[in-house]
Scaffold this active site. Structure first.
Site, PDB file in Angstrom:
ATOM      1  N   TRP A   4     -38.446 -65.788  80.734  1.00  0.00           N
ATOM      2  CA  TRP A   4     -37.632 -65.530  82.383  1.00  0.00           C
ATOM      3  C   TRP A   4     -38.600 -64.239  82.950  1.00  0.00           C
ATOM      4  O   TRP A   4     -38.392 -63.296  82.334  1.00  0.00           O
ATOM      5  CB  TRP A   4     -36.428 -65.251  81.950  1.00  0.00           C
ATOM      6  CG  TRP A   4     -35.642 -65.126  83.380  1.00  0.00           C
ATOM      7  CD1 TRP A   4     -35.538 -66.351  84.297  1.00  0.00           C
ATOM      8  CD2 TRP A   4     -34.954 -64.286  84.166  1.00  0.00           C
ATOM      9  NE1 TRP A   4     -34.415 -66.147  85.150  1.00  0.00           N
ATOM     10  CE2 TRP A   4     -34.250 -64.718  85.051  1.00  0.00           C
ATOM     11  CE3 TRP A   4     -34.961 -62.748  83.787  1.00  0.00           C
ATOM     12  CZ2 TRP A   4     -33.637 -64.048  86.066  1.00  0.00           C
ATOM     13  CZ3 TRP A   4     -34.169 -62.050  84.727  1.00  0.00           C
ATOM     14  CH2 TRP A   4     -33.521 -62.769  85.905  1.00  0.00           C
TER      15      TRP A   4
ATOM     16  N   ARG B 164     -29.608 -69.429  78.601  1.00  0.00           N
ATOM     17  CA  ARG B 164     -30.151 -68.083  79.151  1.00  0.00           C
ATOM     18  C   ARG B 164     -30.866 -68.017  80.367  1.00  0.00           C
ATOM     19  O   ARG B 164     -31.049 -67.225  81.246  1.00  0.00           O
ATOM     20  CB  ARG B 164     -30.817 -67.296  78.023  1.00  0.00           C
ATOM     21  CG  ARG B 164     -29.850 -66.871  76.786  1.00  0.00           C
ATOM     22  CD  ARG B 164     -30.692 -66.742  75.600  1.00  0.00           C
ATOM     23  NE  ARG B 164     -31.271 -65.363  75.677  1.00  0.00           N
ATOM     24  CZ  ARG B 164     -30.685 -64.128  75.140  1.00  0.00           C
ATOM     25  NH1 ARG B 164     -29.449 -64.399  74.617  1.00  0.00           N
ATOM     26  NH2 ARG B 164     -31.447 -63.002  75.132  1.00  0.00           N
TER      27      ARG B 164
ATOM     28  N   CYS C 101     -34.988 -63.536  78.227  1.00  0.00           N
ATOM     29  CA  CYS C 101     -35.758 -64.506  77.437  1.00  0.00           C
ATOM     30  C   CYS C 101     -35.239 -64.626  76.107  1.00  0.00           C
ATOM     31  O   CYS C 101     -34.292 -64.208  75.587  1.00  0.00           O
ATOM     32  CB  CYS C 101     -37.315 -63.842  77.425  1.00  0.00           C
ATOM     33  SG  CYS C 101     -37.943 -63.051  79.041  1.00  0.00           S
TER      34      CYS C 101
ATOM     35  N   ASN D   2     -39.109 -59.416  74.499  1.00  0.00           N
ATOM     36  CA  ASN D   2     -38.363 -59.317  75.365  1.00  0.00           C
ATOM     37  C   ASN D   2     -37.811 -57.852  75.912  1.00  0.00           C
ATOM     38  O   ASN D   2     -38.141 -56.976  75.190  1.00  0.00           O
ATOM     39  CB  ASN D   2     -36.760 -59.672  74.921  1.00  0.00           C
ATOM     40  CG  ASN D   2     -36.656 -61.172  74.830  1.00  0.00           C
ATOM     41  OD1 ASN D   2     -37.473 -62.182  74.920  1.00  0.00           O
ATOM     42  ND2 ASN D   2     -35.559 -61.506  73.915  1.00  0.00           N
ATOM     43  N   GLY D   3     -37.826 -57.726  77.106  1.00  0.00           N
ATOM     44  CA  GLY D   3     -37.651 -56.156  77.606  1.00  0.00           C
ATOM     45  C   GLY D   3     -38.700 -55.973  78.517  1.00  0.00           C
ATOM     46  O   GLY D   3     -39.407 -56.774  79.187  1.00  0.00           O
TER      47      GLY D   3
ATOM     48  N   GLU E  97     -14.454 -58.154  97.477  1.00  0.00           N
ATOM     49  CA  GLU E  97     -14.798 -58.863  96.315  1.00  0.00           C
ATOM     50  C   GLU E  97     -13.612 -59.257  95.425  1.00  0.00           C
ATOM     51  O   GLU E  97     -13.714 -60.381  94.927  1.00  0.00           O
ATOM     52  CB  GLU E  97     -16.053 -57.984  95.741  1.00  0.00           C
ATOM     53  CG  GLU E  97     -16.387 -58.418  94.434  1.00  0.00           C
ATOM     54  CD  GLU E  97     -17.237 -59.698  94.738  1.00  0.00           C
ATOM     55  OE1 GLU E  97     -17.460 -60.468  93.466  1.00  0.00           O
ATOM     56  OE2 GLU E  97     -17.572 -59.982  95.873  1.00  0.00           O
TER      57      GLU E  97
ATOM     58  N   GLU F   4     -11.872 -67.667  94.211  1.00  0.00           N
ATOM     59  CA  GLU F   4     -12.920 -68.488  93.765  1.00  0.00           C
ATOM     60  C   GLU F   4     -12.399 -69.176  92.405  1.00  0.00           C
ATOM     61  O   GLU F   4     -12.772 -70.337  91.955  1.00  0.00           O
ATOM     62  CB  GLU F   4     -14.095 -67.634  93.291  1.00  0.00           C
ATOM     63  CG  GLU F   4     -14.933 -67.418  94.422  1.00  0.00           C
ATOM     64  CD  GLU F   4     -16.348 -66.648  94.018  1.00  0.00           C
ATOM     65  OE1 GLU F   4     -17.390 -67.101  94.304  1.00  0.00           O
ATOM     66  OE2 GLU F   4     -16.374 -65.551  93.236  1.00  0.00           O
TER      67      GLU F   4
ATOM     68  N   LYS G  32     -13.029 -63.103  94.040  1.00  0.00           N
ATOM     69  CA  LYS G  32     -13.137 -63.519  92.905  1.00  0.00           C
ATOM     70  C   LYS G  32     -11.593 -64.327  92.692  1.00  0.00           C
ATOM     71  O   LYS G  32     -11.814 -65.158  91.820  1.00  0.00           O
ATOM     72  CB  LYS G  32     -13.235 -62.193  91.923  1.00  0.00           C
ATOM     73  CG  LYS G  32     -14.572 -61.798  91.743  1.00  0.00           C
ATOM     74  CD  LYS G  32     -15.438 -62.655  91.234  1.00  0.00           C
ATOM     75  CE  LYS G  32     -16.866 -62.478  91.549  1.00  0.00           C
ATOM     76  NZ  LYS G  32     -17.271 -62.967  92.794  1.00  0.00           N
TER      77      LYS G  32
ATOM     78  N   HIS H 291      -1.944 -54.018 112.142  1.00  0.00           N
ATOM     79  CA  HIS H 291      -2.531 -54.689 113.474  1.00  0.00           C
ATOM     80  C   HIS H 291      -2.385 -56.475 113.230  1.00  0.00           C
ATOM     81  O   HIS H 291      -3.198 -57.130 113.625  1.00  0.00           O
ATOM     82  CB  HIS H 291      -3.852 -54.618 113.797  1.00  0.00           C
ATOM     83  CG  HIS H 291      -4.184 -52.952 113.881  1.00  0.00           C
ATOM     84  ND1 HIS H 291      -3.532 -52.752 115.420  1.00  0.00           N
ATOM     85  CD2 HIS H 291      -4.167 -51.837 113.459  1.00  0.00           C
ATOM     86  CE1 HIS H 291      -3.704 -51.312 115.617  1.00  0.00           C
ATOM     87  NE2 HIS H 291      -3.993 -50.759 114.293  1.00  0.00           N
TER      88      HIS H 291
ATOM     89  N   LYS I  55     -23.664 -72.590  91.900  1.00  0.00           N
ATOM     90  CA  LYS I  55     -24.187 -71.317  91.549  1.00  0.00           C
ATOM     91  C   LYS I  55     -25.394 -70.801  92.772  1.00  0.00           C
ATOM     92  O   LYS I  55     -25.470 -69.527  93.173  1.00  0.00           O
ATOM     93  CB  LYS I  55     -25.033 -71.270  90.348  1.00  0.00           C
ATOM     94  CG  LYS I  55     -25.481 -69.771  89.730  1.00  0.00           C
ATOM     95  CD  LYS I  55     -24.190 -68.740  89.749  1.00  0.00           C
ATOM     96  CE  LYS I  55     -24.754 -67.447  88.951  1.00  0.00           C
ATOM     97  NZ  LYS I  55     -23.579 -66.572  89.333  1.00  0.00           N
TER      98      LYS I  55
END
Length: 609
Positions: free
Chosen positions: A74, A27, A2, A100-101, A482, A489, A486, A505, A604
């Site tokens: 948020w 944000r 937030c 925030n938190g 992964e 991408e 990355k 193989h 996204k």
């Protein structure tokens, strides 16, 4: 994450608040609001949706006061709504709070306040603080805030305005950032530097447990005992506004890589009870129901799929439950064997991934208990699942997932411990030992991010390759996958990943001196096997980059480059092993001139099948 802005000065507060909040829009948020001291009133205006909705409301009914606080929310507690939007006020309308938190003990505080006659109107943890401050408000506001925060468990950046005192606001923080922009006859409190840079480049940084009384002409900072801090930390900001939104980092992706320690801490926070049991009430399952799970399906796409593969190792190894991991796009089309003893875990960063949502509906129709793991409160998957485990990574702007991936692994690790404990597959002592080590992983990642020299040198050498292979064994296989994802991408270099035992193989036919091999070779029960596979590809001319455990000097004989990671247990090695692969892809992409935040052809959130 937030956004917070507070203002005291000669100008109309809403102009500064809205401008600062606009600088924090990157944000992410779902609602916005302001509270302004206007004459003898504290007026609050809140709106759901974009900041423009709040701006329009204030155009229609302007507030002219010069002291106020603002917030973009948020959601973490309670759905996005006007009632849950900040600022929140107490019973009398004297106190307004933005926050925030996450307050971990808010339920107990809420019950206590309600029993004392307080009327709470929202679903949020934040509102409890407004009422708690009200209950201590006998003298000055700072004293009441100090007494209130001493009752809090969790993280917070808190700014408070008082109807009776238009000359100042009070700010306090713990484990959540808060700064004060020092102006000429005005001061601005904010959760991040971009909100103040239009007005000042001189910034005071608050530290944990420090309380600041902010007026137009002065800022006084107190420590948690009420003593004045003689020399608060000051800094001169040299970034421009665009850079400031990125926290001084060149790109959002790099910023988000460096935010991983905080994202991990927030995701793990409050998950272990005082009685030694893993706390996952969000599953909406009784202990008996958790213990009765006989099969787990994990459905996901892309990076989330790789997190699911890590979870398979943990759940099967700890809870001794068979786990299948499926691409969401395939799950619904292959008549999966799912019943009321099946837990289906749907992993989606955005909560809006179309294929995963379709899999959720399929699973529920067949009687399975569906648990979503997502980063976005109020997203569609949260409404269509039986339970939700949130990753508290904060908004991720870069298209390529970084902090959300490691936060997903953290959340899935907690789930694996919960299943193991409920079934009695691990002793309470073993669960506690694993939990204690898990809590050290954010610090491990923080240490990894301190010196990137080896990664940068490696990237410079391999920036011009056209193809690469990634290999690993055991829990290293999804990390290799992964890492390959990355690289392809964001740098557009062809990359494939294999379980290293599969190289003979077929894939070994691709090996040439021009095709580097990246090996995940951290310490574990298959370490010697990985080393043998490395020797096989080197014998055929490959150059090798190893991700290896710190202290493993022998691995240097088998590789051109070694990227060391701190030592952890094998089960918890996935997150540390991921970090150098993220950074390697990032630096190669930057050297190739690629847009790491917005790679070509990618979005996204994939909201169509």
């Amino acid at each position: 994450m937030c956004g917070i802005v507070g203002y005291v000065g000669p100008r109309r507060a809403t102009d500064i608040l809205l401008g600062g909040l606009a600088r924090l829009e990157y944000r992410g948020y779902d609602s916005a609001g302001v509270a302004v001291v206007e004459g003898d009133e504290l007026k609050v205006v809140r709106r759901v949706g974009r900041l423009s909705n709040l701006r329009d409301a204030l155009k229609e009914h302007p507030l002219n006061g010069t002291t106020g606080i603002g917030h973009t929310r948020w959601a973490t507690h309670g759905r996005p709504s006007e009632e849950n939007a900040h600022p929140h006020t107490d019973c009398t309308g004297r106190v307004a709070v933005v926050h925030n938190g996450i307050i971990e003990n808010y339920t107990a505080l809420r019950d206590e306040l309600a029993s004392n006659g307080h009327i709470l109107r929202s679903e949020t943890d934040t509102e409890t603080m407004a009422h708690l401050i009200e209950s201590y408000l006998e003298g000055d506001l700072a004293s009441a805030v100090r007494k209130a925060v001493n009752r809090l468990e969790g993280s917070y950046a808190l700014v408070v305005a008082l109807r009776d005192d238009p000359s100042s606001i009070v700010a306090v923080r713990k484990d959540s950032p808060l700064i004060i922009g020092l102006g000429d006859g005005e001061n601005i409190v904010a959760s991040d530097i971009p909100a103040v840079l239009e007005h000042t480049r001189t910034v005071m940084v608050l530290h944990d447990d420090e309380i600041a009384v902010v007026s137009a002409g002065a800022v006084t900072v107190y420590d948690k005992d009420g003593s004045v801090v003689d020399a608060p930390e000051l800094m001169e900001v040299e970034w421009d506004l665009d850079a400031a939104e990125k926290g001084g980092y060149e790109d959002f992706m790099l910023k988000e890589i460096h935010e991983q320690p905080r994202a991990l801490r927030e995701t793990l926070r409050g998950r272990m009870g005082d009685d030694g049991t893993i706390q996952l009430s969000e599953l909406m399952m009784t202990p008996a129901q958790v213990a009765a799970v006989q099969r787990v399906y994990i459905i996901a796409c892309g990076t989330s799929y790789h997190a699911g593969l890590v979870a398979k190792h943990l759940i099967e190894g700890w809870a001794r439950i068979p786990v299948e991991v499926d691409f969401s796009s395939e799950f619904r089309y292959r008549d999966p064997i799912v019943d009321d003893e099946t837990m289906v875990v749907a992993i989606t960063q955005s909560g809006e991934t179309a294929d995963t949502l379709a899999g959720v509906r399929e699973a529920r129709e067949r009687g399975a208990k569906v648990i979503a793991i997502t980063n976005v409160v109020g997203s569609r998957v949260t409404r269509e699942s039986d339970g939700v485990i949130y990753t508290h990574a904060g908004p991720e702007i870069g298209v390529a997932a970084t902090k959300t991936f490691t936060a997903q692994i953290a959340a899935l690790t907690v789930l694996a411990l919960k299943l193991a404990q409920a079934r009695g597959a691990l002793s309470d002592d073993r669960v506690r030992a694993l939990w204690d080590e898990l809590l050290t992983i954010p610090d491990v990642v923080e240490a990894e991010l301190q010196d990137l020299t080896a990664i940068e040198e490696c990237a410079a050498e391999y920036q011009d390759v056209v193809s690469s292979l990634f290999i690993g064994r055991g829990i290293g296989v999804p990390i290799a996958m992964e890492g390959a994802l990355k690289l392809k991408e964001i740098s557009y270099i062809h990359a494939e990943a294999y379980a290293s035992g599969e190289m003979k193989h077929g894939p070994i036919a691709l090996i040439t001196p021009q095709v580097p091999v990246v090996a995940v070779a951290t310490q574990g029960h298959t370490y010697e096997k990985v080393v043998s596979n490395i020797q096989e590809v080197r014998a055929r001319g490959a150059q090798v980059i190893c991700v290896a455990t710190a202290g493993d000097d022998d691995i240097q004989r088998h590789a051109e480059h070694v990227l060391h990671v701190p030592r952890t247990s094998e089960a918890l090695s996935a997150i540390p092993a991921t970090i150098p692969l993220q950074l390697l892809a990032y630096h190669i992409a930057k050297l190739r001139g690629c847009d790491v935040d917005q790679p070509r052809n990618l979005a996204k959130s994939v909201t169509v099948e």
